[in-house]
Every structure is written in structure tokens, then in C-alpha cells.
Scaffold this motif. Structure first.
Motif, short mmCIF file in Angstrom:
data_model
loop_
_atom_site.label_atom_id
_atom_site.label_comp_id
_atom_site.label_asym_id
_atom_site.label_seq_id
_atom_site.Cartn_x
_atom_site.Cartn_y
_atom_site.Cartn_z
N ILE A 151 0.86 -1.18 0.00
CA ILE A 151 0.00 0.00 0.00
C ILE A 151 0.90 1.23 0.00
O ILE A 151 1.82 1.33 0.82
N ALA A 152 0.67 2.16 -0.92
CA ALA A 152 1.53 3.34 -1.00
C ALA A 152 0.79 4.51 -1.63
O ALA A 152 -0.11 4.32 -2.45
N MET A 153 1.16 5.68 -1.24
CA MET A 153 0.75 6.99 -1.74
C MET A 153 -0.76 7.15 -1.87
O MET A 153 -1.38 6.63 -2.80
N GLY A 154 -1.32 7.87 -0.94
CA GLY A 154 -2.73 8.19 -0.97
C GLY A 154 -3.00 9.48 -1.71
O GLY A 154 -2.09 10.20 -2.14
N LEU A 155 -4.26 9.80 -1.84
CA LEU A 155 -4.68 10.98 -2.59
C LEU A 155 -4.12 12.27 -1.96
O LEU A 155 -3.72 13.19 -2.68
N MET A 156 -4.08 12.32 -0.64
CA MET A 156 -3.57 13.53 0.01
C MET A 156 -2.07 13.72 -0.23
O MET A 156 -1.59 14.85 -0.32
N ASP A 157 -1.34 12.62 -0.34
CA ASP A 157 0.09 12.72 -0.69
C ASP A 157 0.25 13.36 -2.07
O ASP A 157 1.12 14.22 -2.28
N ILE A 158 -0.58 12.93 -3.01
CA ILE A 158 -0.50 13.46 -4.37
C ILE A 158 -0.89 14.94 -4.40
O ILE A 158 -0.25 15.75 -5.09
N LYS A 159 -1.89 15.29 -3.63
CA LYS A 159 -2.27 16.71 -3.56
C LYS A 159 -1.14 17.54 -2.96
O LYS A 159 -0.93 18.70 -3.36
N ALA A 160 -0.41 16.98 -2.00
CA ALA A 160 0.71 17.70 -1.41
C ALA A 160 1.81 17.92 -2.43
O ALA A 160 2.41 19.01 -2.50
N VAL A 161 2.09 16.92 -3.25
CA VAL A 161 3.07 17.09 -4.33
C VAL A 161 2.59 18.14 -5.31
O VAL A 161 3.35 19.03 -5.72
N ARG A 162 1.31 18.08 -5.68
CA ARG A 162 0.75 19.03 -6.63
C ARG A 162 0.88 20.47 -6.14
O ARG A 162 1.15 21.39 -6.93
N SER A 163 0.68 20.67 -4.85
CA SER A 163 0.72 22.03 -4.30
C SER A 163 2.12 22.61 -4.25
O SER A 163 2.29 23.82 -4.10
N ALA A 164 3.13 21.75 -4.41
CA ALA A 164 4.52 22.19 -4.26
C ALA A 164 5.24 22.41 -5.57
O ALA A 164 6.39 22.85 -5.57
N THR A 165 4.60 22.10 -6.70
CA THR A 165 5.28 22.24 -7.99
C THR A 165 4.28 22.51 -9.11
O THR A 165 3.11 22.13 -9.00
N GLU A 166 4.77 23.17 -10.14
CA GLU A 166 3.98 23.35 -11.35
C GLU A 166 4.40 22.35 -12.44
O GLU A 166 3.80 22.33 -13.52
N LYS A 167 5.40 21.53 -12.15
CA LYS A 167 5.82 20.51 -13.10
C LYS A 167 4.73 19.43 -13.21
O LYS A 167 3.91 19.26 -12.30
N PRO A 168 4.73 18.68 -14.30
CA PRO A 168 3.74 17.61 -14.44
C PRO A 168 3.89 16.53 -13.36
O PRO A 168 4.99 16.29 -12.85
N ILE A 169 2.77 15.91 -13.03
CA ILE A 169 2.72 14.79 -12.10
C ILE A 169 2.08 13.61 -12.81
O ILE A 169 1.06 13.77 -13.49
N ASP A 170 2.70 12.43 -12.69
CA ASP A 170 2.05 11.24 -13.20
C ASP A 170 1.70 10.32 -12.05
O ASP A 170 2.37 10.31 -11.01
N CYS A 171 0.62 9.58 -12.21
CA CYS A 171 0.19 8.59 -11.23
C CYS A 171 0.24 7.21 -11.86
O CYS A 171 -0.36 7.00 -12.92
N HIS A 172 0.91 6.30 -11.22
CA HIS A 172 0.97 4.90 -11.64
C HIS A 172 0.00 4.14 -10.76
O HIS A 172 0.29 3.89 -9.58
N LEU A 173 -1.16 3.81 -11.30
CA LEU A 173 -2.22 3.18 -10.52
C LEU A 173 -2.05 1.66 -10.52
O LEU A 173 -2.40 0.98 -11.48
N MET A 174 -1.51 1.15 -9.43
CA MET A 174 -1.41 -0.29 -9.21
C MET A 174 -2.58 -0.70 -8.33
O MET A 174 -2.42 -1.09 -7.17
N ILE A 175 -3.78 -0.55 -8.90
CA ILE A 175 -5.01 -0.79 -8.15
C ILE A 175 -6.00 -1.56 -9.02
O ILE A 175 -5.93 -1.52 -10.25
N GLU A 176 -6.91 -2.25 -8.37
CA GLU A 176 -7.98 -2.94 -9.08
C GLU A 176 -9.04 -1.94 -9.53
O GLU A 176 -9.35 -0.98 -8.83
N HIS A 177 -9.57 -2.13 -10.71
CA HIS A 177 -10.67 -1.32 -11.26
C HIS A 177 -10.38 0.19 -11.19
O HIS A 177 -11.10 0.95 -10.55
#
Length: 215
Positions: free
Chosen positions: A43-69
Motif C-alpha cells: 500500500i503506497a501513496m494516498g490521494l492527500m500525498d499526491i495533492k501535497a506534491v501538486r501544491s509544491a510544484t507546477e511541473k507535471p505529475i504522473d500517477c501509476h495506478l497499481m489498483i484494481e478497477h
């Protein structure tokens, strides 16, 4: 050459400063691994972690979804400001529909190809993706050894990218030596973890040295 730090490897006690330091060091895109404990056993990186990264940079962010459905969660990540979403073909019954939904939401669509996933089994999807990421380790954990036969897959996809127009990235045990080798095979970008970036000292010096490998 795209250099994309894997934020799963960052210091979470100083996540904002980590992002800002990597941004200033010349990172091209921030890579966020999302794991649900089902598709992969971690289990790794929740939605709030990603929002924290987003708030700290204007560079692109990619998400690698290792999740079902992943189709059930796409809008959550789009709303968080993610620029690129990778899904695994094995995780979704109707991949084309999910990839279209990612694009319709304003992001780039990508697929992640496991070491045991064959190119013929996913070639139809190459018509509807912007990025293809080859996993050179089994997904779910950092620090694994590079799987040698994945080099043949990278070389074959490097040929196909000219036909289909996708960007080819590599994730897993991307050491400086591997980056030099695989960029020579036609890979366009690399996910940077503990093999090349984190724990290696100054980020700016590390990224500069990696870029020199492609000169």
C-alpha cells in the motif's frame, strides 16, 4: 530524456521541501505510485500525498495506478491535478474506455506493462495511449533487481512508438548504467528511485550526471 523522481522514495517528513528541491534540480515530472494492497501486495501513496506534491510544484505529475478497477477512481486523481495516469491492462476489463476517460478528463493516458505481460496482448491499446511504461521489476516494491529479458520488450516498443506515437518510459532498478543502456535502445524517460537518485547525495548533481548519459 525525461527524468521522473519516484516520490515513493522521498523523505515524507519533508515532502514539500523534497519536491521543491527536486524541481529546482531539474526533474521533468513527479512520479506517484498508488497501490491498493490488492492488485499488488503493498500500500503506497494516498490521494492527500499526491495533492501535497501538486501544491509544491507546477511541473507535471504522473500517477501509476497499481489498483484494481482504476476506472472507479480516475476522477479523484484528475481532480487532484494529475497530468498523466498509467493503468495496468490486467486491472481493468474495459481498458479502452478507461483510457478514453483519462484523456477526456484532460490528462495523458498511459499503460504500465509488467514483466510477464506480452506486447501482442496489449498492442491494440497502443492506438489510444500517450505513454507506455515498461516495468523492469515486478510492480509493488522498491529496491528490486532488474529483470534482464525486459530489455527485449523495450527495444521492440521503441520500434512501435514511431508507428503509434507514444512516449516510452521505464520503471524499475534504473541505475545510471541502465539508463545509459536503455536510452540507447530507444527509451524516452526513466522513473528514478534509489538506484540513481534518492540516497545518492545532491539532487542537482545527480540529475545533471544522468542527463550527461544521454548527451
Amino acid at each position: 530524456m525525461l527524468l521522473c523522481p519516484s516520490m515513493m522514495c522521498a523523505d515524507y517528513g519533508n515532502l514539500r521541501s523534497e519536491v521543491q528541491e527536486l524541481d529546482a534540480a531539474g526533474a521533468d515530472m513527479f512520479h506517484c505510485d498508488v497501490m491498493d494492497g490488492s492488485f499488488v501486495p503493498n500500500i503506497a501513496m494516498g490521494l492527500m500525498d499526491i495533492k501535497a506534491v501538486r501544491s509544491a510544484t507546477e511541473k507535471p505529475i504522473d500517477c501509476h495506478l497499481m489498483i484494481e478497477h482504476p476506472a472507479r477512481s480516475i476522477n479523484l486523481f484528475l481532480d487532484a491535478g494529475v497530468d498523466l495516469i498509467y493503468i495496468h491492462p490486467e486491472s481493468e476489463r474495459y481498458c479502452v474506455k478507461t483510457l478514453a476517460a483519462i484523456r477526456d478528463g484532460g490528462a495523458k493516458a498511459g499503460i504500465a506493462i509488467n514483466p510477464d505481460t506480452s506486447i501482442p496482448s496489449i498492442e491494440e491499446l497502443l492506438n489510444v495511449v500517450d505513454y507506455v511504461m515498461v516495468m523492469t521489476v515486478s510492480p509493488g516494491f522498491a529496491g528490486q533487481a532488474f529483470i534482464e529479458f525486459t530489455k527485449d520488450k523495450i527495444a521492440r516498443l521503441a520500434e512501435l512508438k514511431h508507428r503509434y506515437g507514444f512516449t516510452l518510459t521505464v520503471d524499475g532498478a534504473c541505475s545510471p548504467e541502465r539508463i545509459a543502456e536503455l536510452s540507447g535502445l530507444g527509451a524516452d524517460g526513466f522513473i528514478l528511485g534509489t538506484s540513481a537518485l534518492f540516497g545518492k547525495g545532491d539532487y542537482a548533481q545527480s540529475i545533471k550526471a544522468l542527463r550527461a548519459l544521454h548527451a
